[in-house]
Design an enzyme around this catalytic site. Structure first.
Site, PDB file in Angstrom:
ATOM      1  N   ASP A 142      34.429  93.954  58.354  1.00 24.86           N
ATOM      2  CA  ASP A 142      35.452  94.678  57.597  1.00 24.86           C
ATOM      3  C   ASP A 142      36.185  93.841  56.553  1.00 24.86           C
ATOM      4  OD1 ASP A 142      36.942  93.023  59.200  1.00 24.86           O
ATOM      5  OD2 ASP A 142      38.083  94.606  60.191  1.00 24.86           O
ATOM      6  N   HIS A 143      36.056  92.518  56.595  1.00 25.81           N
ATOM      7  CA  HIS A 143      36.871  91.656  55.749  1.00 25.81           C
ATOM      8  C   HIS A 143      36.229  91.251  54.422  1.00 25.81           C
ATOM      9  CE1 HIS A 143      39.896  91.273  58.805  1.00 25.81           C
ATOM     10  NE2 HIS A 143      40.488  90.263  58.208  1.00 25.81           N
ATOM     11  N   ASP A 191      41.907  88.143  65.389  1.00 26.17           N
ATOM     12  CA  ASP A 191      42.672  88.689  64.276  1.00 26.17           C
ATOM     13  C   ASP A 191      44.060  88.985  64.826  1.00 26.17           C
ATOM     14  OD1 ASP A 191      42.095  90.211  61.363  1.00 26.17           O
ATOM     15  OD2 ASP A 191      43.796  90.968  62.495  1.00 26.17           O
ATOM     16  N   ARG A 234      51.501  93.570  55.833  1.00 23.10           N
ATOM     17  CA  ARG A 234      52.051  92.330  55.282  1.00 23.10           C
ATOM     18  C   ARG A 234      52.201  92.439  53.772  1.00 23.10           C
ATOM     19  NH1 ARG A 234      48.603  88.557  59.258  1.00 23.10           N
ATOM     20  NH2 ARG A 234      50.041  88.738  61.002  1.00 23.10           N
ATOM     21  N   SER A 291      48.426  85.578  59.766  1.00 20.86           N
ATOM     22  CA  SER A 291      47.103  85.808  60.330  1.00 20.86           C
ATOM     23  C   SER A 291      46.759  84.798  61.410  1.00 20.86           C
ATOM     24  CB  SER A 291      46.062  85.735  59.208  1.00 20.86           C
ATOM     25  OG  SER A 291      44.764  85.676  59.735  1.00 20.86           O
ATOM     26  N   ARG A 319      44.041  83.271  61.604  1.00 19.83           N
ATOM     27  CA  ARG A 319      42.899  82.488  61.111  1.00 19.83           C
ATOM     28  C   ARG A 319      42.947  81.030  61.544  1.00 19.83           C
ATOM     29  NH1 ARG A 319      44.733  83.679  55.035  1.00 19.83           N
ATOM     30  NH2 ARG A 319      44.572  85.712  56.011  1.00 19.83           N
TER      31      ARG A 319
END
Length: 756
Positions: A95-96, A160, A448, A643, A645
């Site tokens: 999806d990213h 995520d 965000r 995030s 990440r």
């Protein structure tokens, strides 16, 4: 039948006994969060009355979810663990990596061509190791999880930060880094500090223009971006049960914006309805049988202050629609105060673009309520003043809203439908004109709104609101328009007022989809080959990080002293950099390029101690690494918010940064640093941040006797020959200290699996 139904049934079979055992051990009633936590203790974890915000506890989550950007690094790590198959049900969601530019079909085709190498890698790894794979276009991870995998009372982790969305279906769902996911997929216990508990009592009922999104926008204004750190937020009360399941998901989703470990709701009829409508009647029936254990004990809700560390009460009947922003999701402004706030702060009031959808607000209910407003454009002879976009959350939602005529209504007001992907929400938006960096305002229903996040333009003022309010503001083209009280001038010169939004919680005809985009893994993946080209610019097999050398760290150069807000977007930007998420060396070229240097108020400009000149952060750090010099990064409050990440931790580790010393950390980032064998330290006295000078040589003393709860000493050797000695704290337990000594948690996993 639902995915993994036997696993879900086994969780429910054990739930009553585990809850009762915990209740007896503590000698008191339990909150919902506590019930789920105690029910998921790892078998090797002794049950006790854990101390909130202090005790480290091992858990056994039910499942793992990964999005394509973070899955690359998570699975590259898992490939080194030596296991033939994942130990728990796991999924990958693409999806990213889809850029929103033209429209869904065109953008998806471009992504499939540009990222074929990555998609093929993720598909083959998933096929080999027993992981469910959701293809590009299938939808956003959190919406797909809610539709297919989330279940009341379960525990999951996801790579995520918005994994917390599954709390809308009564889960404890927590965002983590890829190394944590690797642990769980490898069958190892997963560690979490026992959370504090925040209770939010919702009374009354939403009405008119107010939506579930306004609940979390209000809560964000109360708690701020760090007020929920280390806590689980549990919502309850008549207001909670009156809301839809997907509305609950919206609230939980944005719990990440207050720093909360996760958020959740008790099981109720809205969840049962949602489960049945998404083809999981079997899960609903199983949950009904243990419903008492999927809510807090009655005594908790009767006297919440006795059981929660903090209690917030919100009357939904009096709640006003909110706009949060710009540049931070906790700057909350009721719509009635926006005209005054915009004037006082000089915010541009012309709305250029309204964007709805994303993982936060892309449910059928969200879209149907927005459509009720879009229909009024033609009915009331209005014209939409701003550009308008829709990002559906899943192919199932997209297919259903197309069948029900919603997309046609949006197209009639000039809307663009983007692919079922993250898109603008994570900076994957090729917005025409953004490169001019002109001052402008957008409104969106995402979660965000940090500077540059949506379109890369630091002068885009982004405001977060419900899909309904975003649609109204796009129609009006004015940030200060209050649809509760204001009128609009239509094409005939008449004053007209928008009717309040309305819509269906679930599709009356049921959900429908031709191809949801799911690929099941091979029953036996032993013959599947996963190949990574050594010349690839997108993928790179990982090398082991070096173990600690066994001595104190001395003579570290200061790489950067970051000033103010430094999120994971500042440390490792997304947007165009997403293409390198599977190549650690290439993506390390974005390390800290968004952080503001305390000494010159510039980004990506730090003093290179070897040359005496200013240069880019990554290039400077590479020079230090080549010279065999370690370095330290210094930061401000809530360093690493945003995030999950883990690249924000892996990049500094890869380039030779040894220590990150800050005033305070965001939870996930601190854990990610620990997992990678980094030193994550905090000032014992926050004022010591001011003692650090640009050309300091820094020593970390006390590592040879590194122990839980024992501060370390930092010596700042200044260029003029003077020095300052300061104390720094850490939150490492004994296991995490072993991660540090081994050079990272993965090095330990590799040895454990090899030993078996």
């Amino acid at each position: 039948m639902a995915f993994d139904i036997e696993m879900i049934k086994s969780v429910y079979a054990a739930l009553p006994g585990k809850v009762e055992t915990a209740r007896k051990a503590l000698g008191r009633p339990l909150t919902l969060a506590e019930k789920i936590l105690f029910a998921h203790l790892h078998p090797d974890q002794k049950l006790e009355n854990f101390e909130r915000a202090k005790s480290y506890v091992d858990f056994a989550p039910d499942r793992v979810a990964m999005q394509d950007a973070t899955a690359q690094m998570a699975l590259l790590q898992f490939m080194q663990a030596g296991r033939p198959k994942v130990a728990v049900p796991s999924t990958v969601h693409c999806d990213h990596l889809i850029t929103a530019k033209t429209e869904a079909k065109v953008d998806l085709a471009v992504a499939n061509a540009e990222s074929k190498e990555v998609y093929d890698f993720l598909s083959s790894v998933s096929n080999k190791y027993g992981i469910g794979f959701w293809k590009p276009g299938a939808g956003i991870i959190h919406q797909v999880v809610l539709e297919n995998y989330a279940f009341p009372g379960g525990m999951m982790i996801g790579t995520d930060s918005h994994t917390v969305n599954a709390g809308g279906l009564g889960m404890i769902a927590i965002g983590v880094g890829g190394a944590d996911a690797c642990d769980v997929m490898a069958g190892l216990p997963w560690e979490l500090k026992w959370p504090k508990l925040i209770g939010v009592k919702l009374t009354g009922k939403l009405n008119g223009w107010t939506a579930p999104k306004d609940v979390i926008l209000k809560v964000a204004g109360i708690l701020t971006v760090k007020g929920g750190t280390g806590a689980i937020v549990e919502y309850f009360g008549e207001g909670a049960t009156s809301m839809s399941c997907t509305g609950k998901g919206t609230i939980c989703n944005m719990g990440a914006e207050i720093g909360a470990t996760t958020s959740t709701f008790g099981y109720d009829d809205s969840m049962s309805r949602y489960l049945k409508s998404t083809g999981r009647t079997d899960v609903a029936e199983a949950a009904d049988a243990v419903k008492a254990h999927l809510n807090a004990d009655p005594e908790v809700y009767a006297d919440p202050k006795k059981y929660f560390d903090e209690v917030i009460e919100i009357d939904l009947s009096e709640l006003e629609p909110h706009l949060n922003g710009p540049f931070t999701p906790d700057l909350a402004t009721p719509i009635s105060k926006m005209k005054e706030a915009a004037a006082a702060n000089g915010w541009p009031t012309k709305v250029e673009v309204g964007l709805i959808g994303s993982c936060t607000n892309s449910s059928y209910e969200d879209i149907s309520r927005a459509v009720s407003l879009a229909k009024q454009v033609a009915e009331k002879n209005l014209k939409t003043k701003a550009d308008f976009t829709i990002t559906p959350g899943s192919e199932q939602v997209r297919f259903t809203i197309e069948r029900d005529g919603f997309l046609n209504v949006f197209e009639q007001i000039g809307a663009t439908v983007f692919a079922n992907a993250c898109g603008p929400c994570i900076g994957m938006w090729e917005r025409v004109g953004a490169e001019k960096q002109e001052k402008n305002t957008i409104v969106h229903s995402f979660n965000r709104n940090f500077a540059k996040r949506a379109d890369g333009n630091p002068n885009t003022f982004a405001f977060v609101a419900s899909p309904e309010l975003v649609t109204a503001l796009a129609i009006a083209g004015d940030l200060t328009f209050n649809p509760l009280t204001d009128t609009l001038t239509n094409e005939k010169g008449e004053q007209v007022k928008l009717d309040p939004p309305s819509g269906d919680e679930l599709p009356t005809k049921g959900f429908a989809v031709d191809d949801p985009g799911y690929q099941a893994p091979a029953a036996d993946g032993s013959g599947v080959k996963v190949e990574v080209s050594p010349t690839s610019k997108r993928l790179q097999l990982l090398d082991q990080f070096a173990a600690w050398e066994g001595t104190d760290l001395k003579g570290l150069n200061l790489l950067i002293k970051a000033k103010g807000k430094c999120t994971t977007d500042h440390i490792s930007m997304a947007g165009p950099w997403l293409k390198f998420r599977g190549h650690l060396d290439n993506i390390s070229n974005n390390m800290l390029i968004g952080a503001v240097n305390y000494y010159n108020d510039k980004t990506d400009s730090v003093l290179n101690d070897l040359t005496g000149e200013y240069g880019p952060v990554p290039a400077t750090q590479r020079a230090y690494k080549a010279a065999g010099i370690g370095s330290i990064v210094v930061g401000d409050e809530n360093y690493g918010e945003g995030s999950s990440r883990e690249h924000a931790a892996m990049e500094p580790r890869h380039l030779g940064v040894r220590v990150v010393l800050v005033k305070s950390f965001a939870r996930i980032h601190e854990t990610n640093l620990k997992k990678q064998g980094m030193l994550a330290l905090t000032f014992a006295d926050k004022a010591d941040y001011d003692k650090i000078r640009e050309s300091d040589k820094v020593d970390i003393i006390g590592l040879t006797s590194f122990e839980p709860g024992k501060p370390l000493t930092v010596v700042l050797n200044h260029k003029d020959g003077s020095s300052d000695t300061i104390l720094v704290n850490h939150t490492y337990n004994q296991q995490q200290i072993e991660w540090f000594k081994a050079g990272g948690a993965l090095n330990i996993i590799r040895k454990q699996v090899a030993g078996n």
